[in-house]
Design a protein around this motif. Structure first.
Motif, short mmCIF file in Angstrom:
data_model
loop_
_atom_site.label_atom_id
_atom_site.label_comp_id
_atom_site.label_asym_id
_atom_site.label_seq_id
_atom_site.Cartn_x
_atom_site.Cartn_y
_atom_site.Cartn_z
N TYR A 31 0.84 -1.20 0.00
CA TYR A 31 0.00 0.00 0.00
C TYR A 31 0.87 1.25 0.00
O TYR A 31 0.55 2.24 -0.67
N GLY A 72 -8.99 4.28 9.78
CA GLY A 72 -8.72 3.61 8.51
C GLY A 72 -7.45 4.22 7.93
O GLY A 72 -7.36 4.56 6.76
N ASN A 78 0.25 8.45 3.52
CA ASN A 78 -0.87 9.39 3.39
C ASN A 78 -1.36 9.88 4.75
O ASN A 78 -1.61 11.07 4.94
N ASP A 111 -6.77 1.54 12.74
CA ASP A 111 -7.16 0.68 11.62
C ASP A 111 -7.48 -0.69 12.19
O ASP A 111 -7.36 -0.92 13.40
N SER A 151 -12.18 -1.92 14.93
CA SER A 151 -13.09 -1.50 13.86
C SER A 151 -13.72 -0.16 14.20
O SER A 151 -14.23 0.04 15.30
N PHE A 152 -13.72 0.73 13.20
CA PHE A 152 -14.33 2.04 13.45
C PHE A 152 -15.85 1.96 13.49
O PHE A 152 -16.52 2.96 13.70
N ALA A 168 -10.52 8.78 5.46
CA ALA A 168 -10.60 8.93 4.01
C ALA A 168 -10.50 7.58 3.32
O ALA A 168 -9.69 6.73 3.69
C1 LIG Z 1 -7.95 2.36 0.99
S1 LIG Z 1 -7.33 2.34 2.65
C2 LIG Z 1 -7.28 4.07 2.98
C3 LIG Z 1 -6.08 4.43 3.79
C4 LIG Z 1 -5.82 5.91 4.05
N1 LIG Z 1 -6.95 6.53 4.73
C5 LIG Z 1 -5.48 6.67 2.81
O1 LIG Z 1 -6.16 7.67 2.52
O2 LIG Z 1 -4.54 6.30 2.12
C6 LIG Z 1 -8.77 1.80 3.59
C7 LIG Z 1 -8.40 1.42 5.02
O3 LIG Z 1 -9.60 1.27 5.77
C8 LIG Z 1 -9.37 0.22 6.71
N2 LIG Z 1 -10.66 -0.28 7.20
C9 LIG Z 1 -11.60 -0.96 6.53
N3 LIG Z 1 -12.62 -1.29 7.34
C10 LIG Z 1 -12.30 -0.81 8.56
C11 LIG Z 1 -12.94 -0.86 9.83
N4 LIG Z 1 -14.12 -1.45 9.98
N5 LIG Z 1 -12.32 -0.26 10.88
C12 LIG Z 1 -11.12 0.35 10.73
N6 LIG Z 1 -10.46 0.42 9.54
C13 LIG Z 1 -11.04 -0.17 8.48
C14 LIG Z 1 -8.59 -0.80 5.89
O4 LIG Z 1 -7.93 -1.73 6.72
C15 LIG Z 1 -7.65 0.10 5.09
O5 LIG Z 1 -6.43 0.26 5.74
#
Ligand SMILES: C[S@@+](CC[C@H](N)C(=O)[O-])C[C@H]1O[C@@H](n2cnc3c(N)ncnc32)[C@H](O)[C@@H]1O
Length: 289
Positions: A31, A72, A78, A111, A151-152, A168
């Motif tokens: 990532y 997340g 980022n 996360d 988990s959020f 985001a």
């Molecule tokens: C596409 S990444 C975005 C990362 C960062 N915010 C950025 O802008 O680059 C999505 C993130 O959301 C996290 N995510 C998904 N479901 C989640 C949850 N229920 N609780 C916390 N994080 C979660 C994933 O593990 C992942 O790291």
């Protein structure tokens, strides 16, 4: 014979949260090295983020830390960039408002537990330096950092403890596959697919309800955790078509291509499992000749 794709393995809600993550490490497919699109979009929205930060109530008690949480956050740079922008903007506001003493700053990087927090922490600049140095360079940070796994969609922080929430490109991850979508007796059954492009209305409604329930859980939790006068900035993916079963563009890429890859993986696992069970039953038969 290997079963058809409709019989794909379904993992429970808890397991999904424990299994899914962005690709960790710093390799070619990580990532860290594949999140430039998100970075670019986030940068294009900085003026909106700063407008939002201008509405945050500044605390007059310097002994109470100012707290920021990125939900997340993943493991790339980022999140570090955004947290830095947020804290520098708030510092400037404190200075412009003539506060005699600034509070200390805390940033929570949150996360799912499967996130590669180690890589993230290795990317963190070191803490310290004067406020001027922190404001002028990226090699220092002016905040204390902590990782928060979870988990959020549930509570992550104590009540009234966070000034700014940022999240985001994350809220489109549902907490679970809606149960009816994998129930063969249901009209919402999605025939083992992992995307809704071209699915029927019942399937789309099942996903909509799941999203609504998840978002309600997210907002309820944040409403307890946010300090009075705090703010939240959310960036969510959307679609141009009002039809929920039209995933279009990137949605199609993430849907159909992932579906093909998923089916291949499932078939591979089923075939390997079939071969190993055939081998072990042959060994068993041989042992009993
Ligand atoms: C596409 S990444 C975005 C990362 C960062 N915010 C950025 O802008 O680059 C999505 C993130 O959301 C996290 N995510 C998904 N479901 C989640 C949850 N229920 N609780 C916390 N994080 C979660 C994933 O593990 C992942 O790291």
């Amino acid at each position: 014979m290997a079963p058809p794709p409709e019989d794909n393995v379904v993992v429970s809600q808890l397991k999904l949260e424990k299994l899914l993550s962005m690709k960790g490490g710093k390799g070619e497919s990580s990532y860290v090295n594949n999140s430039q699109a998100q970075a670019q979009h986030a940068r294009s929205m900085l003026h909106l983020l700063k407008d939002c930060l201008d509405g945050v109530q500044l605390n007059r008690q310097p002994e109470v830390p100012f707290t920021v949480a990125d939900l997340g956050c993943s493991c790339g740079s980022n999140t570090l960039y955004i947290v830095d922008v947020i804290i520098k903007h708030i510092i400037k506001r404190y200075e412009a408002s003539g506060f005699a003493e600034l509070p200390e700053f805390s940033a929570f990087f949150s996360d799912l537990p499967s996130n590669d927090f180690n890589t993230l922490f290795q990317l963190l600049p070191s803490y310290g330096g004067s406020m001027e140095e922190c404001l002028a360079s990226d090699s220092h940070r002016s905040y204390f950092a902590a990782g928060v796994p979870g988990s959020f969609y549930r509570r992550l922080f104590p009540a009234k403890s966070i000034d700014v929430f940022y999240s985001a490109f994350s809220l489109h991850w549902l907490s679970q596959v809606p149960e009816v979508v994998v129930d063969k007796r249901s009209t919402a059954y999605n025939k083992g697919k992992i995307f809704i492009h071209g699915a029927n209305e019942s399937t789309a409604n099942a996903y909509r309800k799941q999203f609504q329930a998840d978002l309600a859980g997210f907002l309820t939790s944040r409403s307890v955790e946010m300090k009075r006068g705090g703010s939240m900035f959310l960036v969510c993916l959307g679609r141009t078509s009002p039809d929920p079963t039209d995933q279009g563009g990137a949605g199609l890429l993430f849907g159909t291509d992932f579906q093909d890859a998923w089916n291949d993986l499932v078939q591979e696992v089923i075939i390997i499992a079939y071969i190993s069970s055939t081998i072990s039953s042959s060994v068993y038969s041989l042992m009993h000749i």
